[in-house]
Motif scaffolding. Structure first.
Motif, PDB file in Angstrom:
ATOM      1  N   UNK A   1       0.978  -1.348  -0.068  1.00  0.00           N
ATOM      2  CA  UNK A   1       0.054   0.214   0.050  1.00  0.00           C
ATOM      3  C   UNK A   1       0.722   1.214  -0.088  1.00  0.00           C
ATOM      4  N   UNK A   2       0.747   2.215  -1.087  1.00  0.00           N
ATOM      5  CA  UNK A   2       1.333   3.285  -0.820  1.00  0.00           C
ATOM      6  C   UNK A   2       0.429   4.586  -1.107  1.00  0.00           C
ATOM      7  N   UNK A   3       0.385   5.466  -0.076  1.00  0.00           N
ATOM      8  CA  UNK A   3      -0.258   6.622  -0.197  1.00  0.00           C
ATOM      9  C   UNK A   3       0.453   7.746  -0.696  1.00  0.00           C
ATOM     10  N   UNK A   4       0.151   8.177  -1.965  1.00  0.00           N
ATOM     11  CA  UNK A   4       0.832   9.236  -2.685  1.00  0.00           C
ATOM     12  C   UNK A   4       2.326   9.051  -2.886  1.00  0.00           C
ATOM     13  N   UNK A   5       2.673   7.747  -3.557  1.00  0.00           N
ATOM     14  CA  UNK A   5       4.205   7.258  -3.368  1.00  0.00           C
ATOM     15  C   UNK A   5       5.188   8.272  -4.309  1.00  0.00           C
TER      16      UNK A   5
END
Length: 272
Positions: free
Chosen positions: A165-169
């Protein structure tokens, strides 16, 4: 891409997933299926519910109602099993600038309870995979923004999660650093079979990186599809900006060093 024809099924499924904060419904009965092995994007304006949905799927926030499974494990009934199967890189900076890259990874290996005999090899492999071997023993506060993000990806992949899971990578990164992160994400999917779920405001990222995506609006799924299909649904000359404007009702904006990454992500997290 046919979203119902992936032979190994789905890495993420949600069923009426909802989260309320008092009178505010941040995520509203979301139904979502993410195929195994896909790089899947979540788009939406600030406040659309992307980060809240991500936090529920990573067991950081309990749903008000509904349910979800990540790699076959229920996020409420089996949160510890979910956490063992996932990696998570939040918007806010997770690397410690006062430590070296190697020291950050060693700390992550301890937190993931990797067997001591495996830690050295896993850390060396992660550094090499992310192109950080030469910078391993430098303080992270001296890293560029792109190097910091690659270090955070290295931390998240140490235990070889099934779902990342990447939030705004790539928030705050310049174009070269952004493309470097994209290359590493494609490599993770290819070499480890990881499913990757990202949130993004970057329409180039959505079109180039994501095989499929969902656009959130006011806490609900407005549309799901491949970037190409969503553009064709609007018209032959439509862009991802047009898709975003049609379904999310907003526009898009998009750089630096360690300190810049801290400032940018603090702002992004505060806004939604």
């Amino acid at each position: 891409m046919n979203l119902t024809s992936v032979p190994d099924g789905f890495a993420i499924r949600t069923h009426g997933l909802t989260r309320r904060f008092g009178p505010l419904t941040a995520v509203d009965h979301v139904e979502l299926q993410v195929p195994r092995g896909a790089i899947f994007g979540l788009l939406g304006a600030n406040g659309a519910g992307k980060s809240t949905l991500m936090k529920m799927l990573t067991t950081l926030l309990r749903p008000t109602s509904g349910s979800a499974e990540v790699d076959g494990c229920d996020i409420v009934q089996a949160p510890a099993q979910v956490r063992r199967r996932i990696g998570y890189v939040p918007q806010l900076l997770s690397a410690d600038g006062t430590l070296t890259g190697y020291e950050n990874l060693r700390l992550s290996a301890q937190l993931y309870a990797l067997p001591r005999a495996q830690r050295g090899a896993r850390i060396a492999e992660a550094l090499a995979f992310m192109g950080l071997t030469d910078a391993a023993h430098k303080l992270v506060r001296t890293y560029s923004g792109g190097m910091v993000r690659r270090l955070e990806l290295a931390q998240a992949m140490l235990h070889r999660p099934r779902v990342l899971f990447l939030d705004e990578p790539t928030i705050g990164l310049d174009p070269m650093a952004r493309h470097s992160v994209w290359d590493r994400l494609h490599d993770l999917r290819r070499d480890y079979g990881m499913t990757v779920l990202i949130t993004t405001h970057d329409m180039e990222e959505a079109e180039t990186l994501c095989e499929a995506l969902a656009i959130l609006h006011a806490g609900r799924i407005a549309v799901v599809g491949t970037p190409g299909d969503l553009q064709r649904d609007i018209g032959p000359a439509a862009t991802m900006d047009d898709v975003f404007a049609r379904h999310a009702g907003g526009g898009i904006a998009d750089g630096g060093d360690f300190a810049g990454a801290v400032r940018t992500r603090k702002t992004a997290n505060r806004l939604g």
